[in-house]
Design a protein around this motif. Structure first.
Motif, PDB file in Angstrom:
ATOM      1  N   ILE A  32       0.942  -1.122   0.056  1.00  0.00           N
ATOM      2  CA  ILE A  32      -0.082  -0.095   0.105  1.00  0.00           C
ATOM      3  C   ILE A  32       0.788   1.223   0.131  1.00  0.00           C
ATOM      4  CG2 ILE A  32      -1.724   1.310   1.514  1.00  0.00           C
ATOM      5  CD1 ILE A  32      -2.797  -1.424   2.266  1.00  0.00           C
ATOM      6  N   ALA A  33       1.964   1.240   0.790  1.00  0.00           N
ATOM      7  CA  ALA A  33       2.949   2.456   0.962  1.00  0.00           C
ATOM      8  C   ALA A  33       3.397   2.629  -0.301  1.00  0.00           C
ATOM      9  CB  ALA A  33       3.923   2.204   1.815  1.00  0.00           C
ATOM     10  N   GLU A  34       3.998   1.704  -1.089  1.00  0.00           N
ATOM     11  CA  GLU A  34       4.741   1.899  -2.457  1.00  0.00           C
ATOM     12  C   GLU A  34       3.776   2.281  -3.569  1.00  0.00           C
ATOM     13  OE1 GLU A  34       7.508   1.576  -3.942  1.00  0.00           O
ATOM     14  OE2 GLU A  34       8.693   0.922  -2.162  1.00  0.00           O
ATOM     15  N   ILE A  35       2.234   1.754  -3.611  1.00  0.00           N
ATOM     16  CA  ILE A  35       1.344   2.399  -4.369  1.00  0.00           C
ATOM     17  C   ILE A  35       1.191   3.786  -4.004  1.00  0.00           C
ATOM     18  CG2 ILE A  35      -1.290   2.160  -4.785  1.00  0.00           C
ATOM     19  CD1 ILE A  35       0.263   0.089  -6.126  1.00  0.00           C
ATOM     20  N   LEU A  36       1.044   4.199  -2.943  1.00  0.00           N
ATOM     21  CA  LEU A  36       0.807   5.497  -2.470  1.00  0.00           C
ATOM     22  C   LEU A  36       2.077   6.440  -2.920  1.00  0.00           C
ATOM     23  CD1 LEU A  36      -1.016   5.251   0.837  1.00  0.00           C
ATOM     24  CD2 LEU A  36      -2.051   5.781  -1.360  1.00  0.00           C
ATOM     25  N   MET A  37       3.285   5.994  -2.883  1.00  0.00           N
ATOM     26  CA  MET A  37       4.372   6.524  -3.375  1.00  0.00           C
ATOM     27  C   MET A  37       4.589   6.799  -4.843  1.00  0.00           C
ATOM     28  SD  MET A  37       7.487   5.864  -0.596  1.00  0.00           S
ATOM     29  CE  MET A  37       6.737   4.182   0.091  1.00  0.00           C
ATOM     30  N   PHE A  38       4.145   5.776  -5.621  1.00  0.00           N
ATOM     31  CA  PHE A  38       3.991   5.696  -6.959  1.00  0.00           C
ATOM     32  C   PHE A  38       3.088   6.674  -7.473  1.00  0.00           C
ATOM     33  CE2 PHE A  38       5.770   1.302  -7.497  1.00  0.00           C
ATOM     34  CZ  PHE A  38       7.149   1.720  -7.997  1.00  0.00           C
ATOM     35  N   VAL A  39       1.895   7.049  -6.845  1.00  0.00           N
ATOM     36  CA  VAL A  39       0.873   7.930  -6.978  1.00  0.00           C
ATOM     37  C   VAL A  39       1.455   9.416  -6.820  1.00  0.00           C
ATOM     38  CG1 VAL A  39      -1.231   8.814  -6.339  1.00  0.00           C
ATOM     39  CG2 VAL A  39      -1.068   6.520  -6.562  1.00  0.00           C
ATOM     40  N   TYR A  40       2.362   9.593  -5.644  1.00  0.00           N
ATOM     41  CA  TYR A  40       2.685  10.597  -5.430  1.00  0.00           C
ATOM     42  C   TYR A  40       4.160  11.054  -6.424  1.00  0.00           C
ATOM     43  CZ  TYR A  40       6.319  13.861  -3.248  1.00  0.00           C
ATOM     44  OH  TYR A  40       7.024  14.968  -2.742  1.00  0.00           O
ATOM     45  N   LYS A  41       4.702  10.067  -6.802  1.00  0.00           N
ATOM     46  CA  LYS A  41       5.838  10.290  -7.625  1.00  0.00           C
ATOM     47  C   LYS A  41       5.295  10.633  -9.289  1.00  0.00           C
ATOM     48  CE  LYS A  41       8.222   6.461  -6.643  1.00  0.00           C
ATOM     49  NZ  LYS A  41       9.378   5.546  -6.764  1.00  0.00           N
ATOM     50  N   GLY A  42       4.311  10.059  -9.553  1.00  0.00           N
ATOM     51  CA  GLY A  42       3.698  10.252 -10.784  1.00  0.00           C
ATOM     52  C   GLY A  42       2.796  11.556 -10.910  1.00  0.00           C
ATOM     53  N   GLN A  43       2.672  12.121  -9.838  1.00  0.00           N
ATOM     54  CA  GLN A  43       2.048  13.395  -9.911  1.00  0.00           C
ATOM     55  C   GLN A  43       3.035  14.777  -9.643  1.00  0.00           C
ATOM     56  OE1 GLN A  43      -1.171  14.394 -10.150  1.00  0.00           O
ATOM     57  NE2 GLN A  43      -1.452  12.087 -10.661  1.00  0.00           N
ATOM     58  N   VAL A  44       3.995  14.340  -8.705  1.00  0.00           N
ATOM     59  CA  VAL A  44       5.032  15.439  -8.313  1.00  0.00           C
ATOM     60  C   VAL A  44       6.206  15.398  -9.248  1.00  0.00           C
ATOM     61  CG1 VAL A  44       6.280  16.327  -6.736  1.00  0.00           C
ATOM     62  CG2 VAL A  44       4.198  15.357  -6.012  1.00  0.00           C
ATOM     63  N   TRP A 105      17.194   0.435  -8.007  1.00  0.00           N
ATOM     64  CA  TRP A 105      17.134   0.845  -9.394  1.00  0.00           C
ATOM     65  C   TRP A 105      16.093   1.310 -10.343  1.00  0.00           C
ATOM     66  CZ3 TRP A 105      18.626  -4.787  -8.698  1.00  0.00           C
ATOM     67  CH2 TRP A 105      20.022  -4.927  -8.285  1.00  0.00           C
ATOM     68  N   GLN A 106      14.836   1.673  -9.359  1.00  0.00           N
ATOM     69  CA  GLN A 106      14.053   2.212 -10.098  1.00  0.00           C
ATOM     70  C   GLN A 106      14.218   3.658 -10.674  1.00  0.00           C
ATOM     71  OE1 GLN A 106      10.245   2.941  -7.860  1.00  0.00           O
ATOM     72  NE2 GLN A 106      11.382   2.560  -5.783  1.00  0.00           N
ATOM     73  N   THR A 107      13.300   4.125 -11.253  1.00  0.00           N
ATOM     74  CA  THR A 107      13.402   5.692 -11.830  1.00  0.00           C
ATOM     75  C   THR A 107      13.829   6.714 -10.811  1.00  0.00           C
ATOM     76  OG1 THR A 107      12.249   5.008 -13.686  1.00  0.00           O
ATOM     77  CG2 THR A 107      12.826   7.553 -13.453  1.00  0.00           C
ATOM     78  N   TYR A 108      13.072   6.676  -9.806  1.00  0.00           N
ATOM     79  CA  TYR A 108      13.039   7.631  -8.475  1.00  0.00           C
ATOM     80  C   TYR A 108      13.050   6.919  -7.250  1.00  0.00           C
ATOM     81  CZ  TYR A 108      12.527  11.700 -11.824  1.00  0.00           C
ATOM     82  OH  TYR A 108      12.739  12.285 -12.832  1.00  0.00           O
ATOM     83  N   VAL A 109      13.943   7.116  -6.502  1.00  0.00           N
ATOM     84  CA  VAL A 109      13.752   6.329  -5.082  1.00  0.00           C
ATOM     85  C   VAL A 109      13.836   7.170  -4.062  1.00  0.00           C
ATOM     86  CG1 VAL A 109      14.903   4.767  -3.521  1.00  0.00           C
ATOM     87  CG2 VAL A 109      15.277   4.406  -6.163  1.00  0.00           C
ATOM     88  N   LEU A 110      12.489   7.198  -3.362  1.00  0.00           N
ATOM     89  CA  LEU A 110      12.348   8.133  -2.170  1.00  0.00           C
ATOM     90  C   LEU A 110      13.045   7.533  -0.917  1.00  0.00           C
ATOM     91  CD1 LEU A 110       8.579   8.638  -2.529  1.00  0.00           C
ATOM     92  CD2 LEU A 110      10.588  10.082  -3.580  1.00  0.00           C
TER      93      LEU A 110
END
Length: 145
Positions: A32-44, A105-110
């Motif tokens: 769930i945290a990863e999904i929410l972070m992907f939503v955040y990264k996709g928006q910001v 290795w993903q595009t952006y790592v928080l």
């Protein structure tokens, strides 16, 4: 080891079972945290849509493999069978690789992803060690019968 019933010795690993139980809840939080972070990264962030799709696809692949791995480890430990535990141990390899992908290795790592992915890798490592010990215990008991 505990005696149950008519002299049957219980060989299941309690620490492994507790760790699998805790990991099942932790992985739900992780997903769930990863999904929410992907939503955040996709928006910001200026996240290329093809990279975002690949990262989300790999996260869902990790979900499927982790559910299978946990199921086989859970059942193998409770039924004192080596084959499901060995299969779970084999499925731990792609889980570790996918967790490392999300960690490094993903595009952006928080920073939050670094923390939660590291905790997941610690769970996987401890479970792998305890699975190996349980397999050895089951094999030793099978040889004595």
């Amino acid at each position: 080891m505990a005696l149950v019933g008519r002299g049957h010795v219980v060989l299941s690993s309690v620490p492994l079972q507790v760790l699998l139980y805790l990991n099942s809840y932790y992985f739900a939080f992780f997903f769930i945290a990863e999904i929410l972070m992907f939503v955040y990264k996709g928006q910001v962030l200026p996240y290329p849509s093809s990279n975002l799709a690949l990262d989300v696809l790999l996260l869902f692949l990790l979900l499927g493999i982790e559910i299978s791995r946990t199921y086989f480890a859970w059942k193998g430990n409770l039924t004192e069978r080596r084959v499901p535990l060995t299969l779970a141990l084999g499925l731990a390899v792609p889980c570790v690789l996918l967790s490392l992908y999300l960690l490094l290795w993903q595009t952006y790592v928080l920073r939050a992803e670094v923390i939660i992915s590291s905790i997941l890798l610690v769970f996987l490592g401890f479970e792998a060690v305890l699975s190996c010990l349980a397999i050895a215990t089951f094999a030793k008991a099978g040889a004595l019968e």
